[in-house]
Design an enzyme around this catalytic site. Structure first.
Site, PDB file in Angstrom:
ATOM      1  N   ALA A  66      10.559  24.543  28.627  1.00 34.72           N
ATOM      2  CA  ALA A  66      10.297  23.925  29.922  1.00 34.72           C
ATOM      3  C   ALA A  66      11.604  23.796  30.702  1.00 34.72           C
ATOM      4  CB  ALA A  66       9.661  22.547  29.721  1.00 34.72           C
ATOM      5  N   GLY A 112       7.513  24.666  25.299  1.00 40.33           N
ATOM      6  CA  GLY A 112       6.312  24.978  26.067  1.00 40.33           C
ATOM      7  C   GLY A 112       5.905  26.432  25.982  1.00 40.33           C
ATOM      8  N   GLU A 115       3.973  26.680  22.859  1.00 41.85           N
ATOM      9  CA  GLU A 115       2.715  25.967  23.093  1.00 41.85           C
ATOM     10  C   GLU A 115       1.753  26.801  23.937  1.00 41.85           C
ATOM     11  OE1 GLU A 115       3.740  21.280  22.990  1.00 41.85           O
ATOM     12  OE2 GLU A 115       4.950  22.465  24.390  1.00 41.85           O
ATOM     13  N   GLU A 135      11.844  20.206  20.616  1.00 38.70           N
ATOM     14  CA  GLU A 135      11.825  19.001  21.457  1.00 38.70           C
ATOM     15  C   GLU A 135      12.555  17.806  20.849  1.00 38.70           C
ATOM     16  OE1 GLU A 135       8.364  21.460  22.956  1.00 38.70           O
ATOM     17  OE2 GLU A 135       9.332  21.056  21.035  1.00 38.70           O
TER      18      GLU A 135
END
Length: 260
Positions: A66, A112, A115, A135
């Protein structure tokens, strides 16, 4: 519609969405998530499209995570809203799309990015791909479904280890874990994904849509997957594709499915 952060190519009932921020290693920011939602929404409504490939531009990254600058000053409620909105617009949306989504992982798939790949219906990786959920090195946890989908795909113990250590794994490890279905050379990745998508496109779109619903049901709280399978199996009998499929079988010819 003109997009700034993604490219969409359509050919032979297959669509390819490329996240196109190569200078940012295709990192996901709010505008990119919104554009991806709009792109998937358009393709979902396009009756000519029967399978979708999602990949990253360039040779380095699928999605390298991200855009941290966007949320580095967020408070609790802003962080929770970011995760909820992202899951609604993109990650859950992709998982529940009625058309199959294949992630072609062409490099780094981190945070992300991984994900997004896990929200896709299955994954193909290039040999140079690296995957991870880093993260916790930022004082965060995965917020776009990573804590849920990674254990579903590779098991609780391995998911716990990868999330807590923030380790990256290579394509062969991902294959051995069951995180990806295939590993191919990067130069072959899109062709392999297209051939796989073309196989899918020859089959009944209505049956594939109902199969996606039935498979996803097994991972939803309060839903009996077997009951959902029975319901969707029964609904298949009311479709034109069922009539065409069984007729073609009895007539010893290839079916011509219309997705109806």
């Amino acid at each position: 519609m003109t997009f700034e952060n993604i490219l969409i190519e359509k050919n032979n009932q297959i669509a390819i969405i490329s996240i196109n921020r190569p200078t940012k290693l295709n990192a996901l920011n709010k505008p990119t998530i919104e554009e991806l939602h709009q792109g998937f929404e358009q393709l979902e409504a396009d009756k000519e499209i029967r399978a979708i490939i999602i990949t990253g531009s360039g040779e380095k990254a699928f999605v390298a995570g991200a855009d941290i600058k966007e949320f580095s000053s967020f408070n609790q409620s802003e962080g929770a809203h970011l995760a909820a909105k992202g899951q609604e617009l993109l990650f859950d949306y992709v998982q529940n799309l009625s058309k199959p989504v294949i992630a072609a992982i062409n490099g780094f798939a981190l945070g992300g990015g991984l994900e997004l790949a896990m929200a896709s219906h299955f994954r193909i990786a290039s040999a140079n791909a690296k995957m991870g959920l880093p993260e916790v090195t930022l004082g965060l946890i995965p917020g776009y479904g990573g804590t849920q989908r990674l254990p579903q795909l590779i098991g609780k113990g391995r998911a716990m280890e990868l999330i807590m250590t923030a380790d990256m794994i290579n394509a062969e490890q991902a294959l051995s874990f069951g995180l990806v279905n295939h590993v191919v050379e990067q130069s072959e990745l899109l062709d392999f994904a297209k051939k796989t998508a073309e196989k899918i496109a020859k089959n009944s779109p209505t049956a594939i849509s109902k199969a996606i619903k039935a498979i996803n049901a097994n991972f939803k709280d309060g839903i009996n997957g077997f009951h959902e399978e029975i319901k969707n199996f029964g609904e298949c009998f009311e479709t034109e594709d069922f009539v065409e499929g069984t007729t073609a079988f009895l007539e010893k010819r290839k079916p011509d499915f219309k997705g109806e």
